[in-house]
Scaffold this motif. Structure first.
Motif, PDB file in Angstrom:
ATOM      1  N   PRO A 177       0.784  -1.245   0.000  1.00 19.74           N
ATOM      2  CA  PRO A 177       0.000   0.000   0.000  1.00 19.74           C
ATOM      3  C   PRO A 177       0.807   1.281   0.000  1.00 19.74           C
ATOM      4  O   PRO A 177       0.227   2.364   0.034  1.00 19.74           O
ATOM      5  CB  PRO A 177      -0.776  -0.113   1.319  1.00 19.74           C
ATOM      6  CG  PRO A 177       0.148  -0.855   2.232  1.00 19.74           C
ATOM      7  CD  PRO A 177       0.828  -1.868   1.352  1.00 19.74           C
ATOM      8  N   ARG A 207      -3.768  -9.700  -4.850  1.00 20.05           N
ATOM      9  CA  ARG A 207      -4.599  -8.541  -5.140  1.00 20.05           C
ATOM     10  C   ARG A 207      -3.733  -7.309  -5.403  1.00 20.05           C
ATOM     11  O   ARG A 207      -2.769  -7.031  -4.682  1.00 20.05           O
ATOM     12  CB  ARG A 207      -5.533  -8.243  -3.962  1.00 20.05           C
ATOM     13  CG  ARG A 207      -6.451  -7.049  -4.194  1.00 20.05           C
ATOM     14  CD  ARG A 207      -7.319  -6.754  -2.985  1.00 20.05           C
ATOM     15  NE  ARG A 207      -8.030  -5.500  -3.158  1.00 20.05           N
ATOM     16  CZ  ARG A 207      -7.522  -4.296  -2.867  1.00 20.05           C
ATOM     17  NH1 ARG A 207      -6.296  -4.199  -2.377  1.00 20.05           N
ATOM     18  NH2 ARG A 207      -8.228  -3.196  -3.061  1.00 20.05           N
ATOM     19  N   ILE A 209      -3.500  -3.079  -5.946  1.00 18.02           N
ATOM     20  CA  ILE A 209      -4.164  -2.023  -5.172  1.00 18.02           C
ATOM     21  C   ILE A 209      -4.719  -0.878  -6.010  1.00 18.02           C
ATOM     22  O   ILE A 209      -5.379   0.005  -5.473  1.00 18.02           O
ATOM     23  CB  ILE A 209      -3.208  -1.438  -4.111  1.00 18.02           C
ATOM     24  CG1 ILE A 209      -2.051  -0.660  -4.774  1.00 18.02           C
ATOM     25  CG2 ILE A 209      -2.684  -2.524  -3.194  1.00 18.02           C
ATOM     26  CD1 ILE A 209      -1.260   0.204  -3.805  1.00 18.02           C
ATOM     27  N   GLU A 227      -9.389   1.969  -6.348  1.00 19.27           N
ATOM     28  CA  GLU A 227      -8.754   0.687  -6.027  1.00 19.27           C
ATOM     29  C   GLU A 227      -9.225  -0.439  -6.927  1.00 19.27           C
ATOM     30  O   GLU A 227      -8.589  -1.499  -6.963  1.00 19.27           O
ATOM     31  CB  GLU A 227      -9.035   0.313  -4.568  1.00 19.27           C
ATOM     32  CG  GLU A 227      -8.433   1.270  -3.552  1.00 19.27           C
ATOM     33  CD  GLU A 227      -8.686   0.823  -2.129  1.00 19.27           C
ATOM     34  OE1 GLU A 227      -9.070  -0.352  -1.924  1.00 19.27           O
ATOM     35  OE2 GLU A 227      -8.497   1.641  -1.211  1.00 19.27           O
TER      36      GLU A 227
END
Length: 264
Positions: A177, A207, A209, A227
């Motif tokens: 992040p 995943r 971001i 996102e």
């Protein structure tokens, strides 16, 4: 000039689908006046490989492979400069996580960069980049290129800035992040514009971001993506701001450096 990022969700191991998607989004950016468009890292192949054979099945040579040829043709048709990430296989069969920069008619293929700082499982498939950090003069601007995890090393952006970059193009597949917060600081400490083009979606449980980011030399976030949506952002940048390294009448970001005291 106007610059843009493309935020997209590549289809894993399906370059043709990804070409089609990239073409649509680049055209959307061009309709908004973009002169330089940055695509994500490995925009044409997807990212979360399980084997070297998977990478080899979609990797191509640069500049003679299908992805570079696609980007050259798209740039010619849309009259735009494009930076995009792709899996490269050289003449010896070595694999690199690379990016190419191409331009409109009269420019074509301009150059490539091979990712120097490999992240996590990338080390299982790719060799570290061996071409160094390059700044490409596209006439209207000087564009440096780095890829994703390179941001984590301040030396990457600093090297490009010292080599004269006005803009740092940053194709990415971010999963941590931090970069959307850090890239404005990279822009500030080097007095350059940064364009982080990230992807979205999930691949084999990994995943991404989103939050593609364009930042100014004053650490301003000029655009930030969502996102989870495919989108483009186009902003106008003032290159004179990137070429002025003064903080005030007595301080200059580069002239005040004291490299003799730095640990390399």
């Amino acid at each position: 000039m106007k610059v843009a990022y493309v935020q997209m969700e590549p289809t894993f191991l399906d370059p043709e689908k990804n070409y089609s998607k990239a073409e649509r989004l680049v055209r959307k950016a061009r309709e908004k006046g973009a002169q330089l468009v940055v695509l994500p890292e490995l925009f044409d192949t997807g990212y979360n490989f399980e084997s070297k054979n998977e990478v080899e099945s979609v990797a191509g040579q640069i500049p003679d492979g299908p992805t570079t040829e696609f980007l050259v043709e798209l740039a010619r048709e849309e009259e735009v400069f494009i930076v995009g990430g792709t899996a490269e296989k050289d003449e010896r069969g070595n694999l690199y996580n690379s990016a190419v920069i191409v331009g409109p008619l009269g420019w074509g293929y301009i150059g490539k960069y091979r990712k120097i700082h490999l992240f996590n499982r990338e080390k299982l498939f790719f060799k570290p980049g061996n071409l160094g950090f390059h700044v490409f003069n596209i006439g209207i601007a000087k564009v440096g290129v780095m890829i994703c995890f390179d941001w984590f090393f301040p030396e990457s952006a600093r090297t490009l800035a010292l080599k004269g970059a006005d803009i740092i193009a940053h194709p990415s597949n971010l999963v941590m992040p931090y970069a959307p917060k850090a890239m404005p600081i990279r822009a500030l400490e080097n007095r350059v514009y940064t364009i982080t083009a990230n992807r979205i979606g999930e691949e084999r449980g990994l995943r991404f971001i989103g939050k593609s980011t364009i930042a100014s030399p004053l650490a301003e976030v000029l655009a930030m993506g969502s996102e989870d949506s495919e989108e483009v952002a186009v902003v106008e940048v003032d290159l004179s701001l990137a070429r002025d390294k003064r903080i005030n009448e007595r301080n200059d970001v580069f002239k005040d450096r004291r490299p003799q005291y730095y640990v390399l």
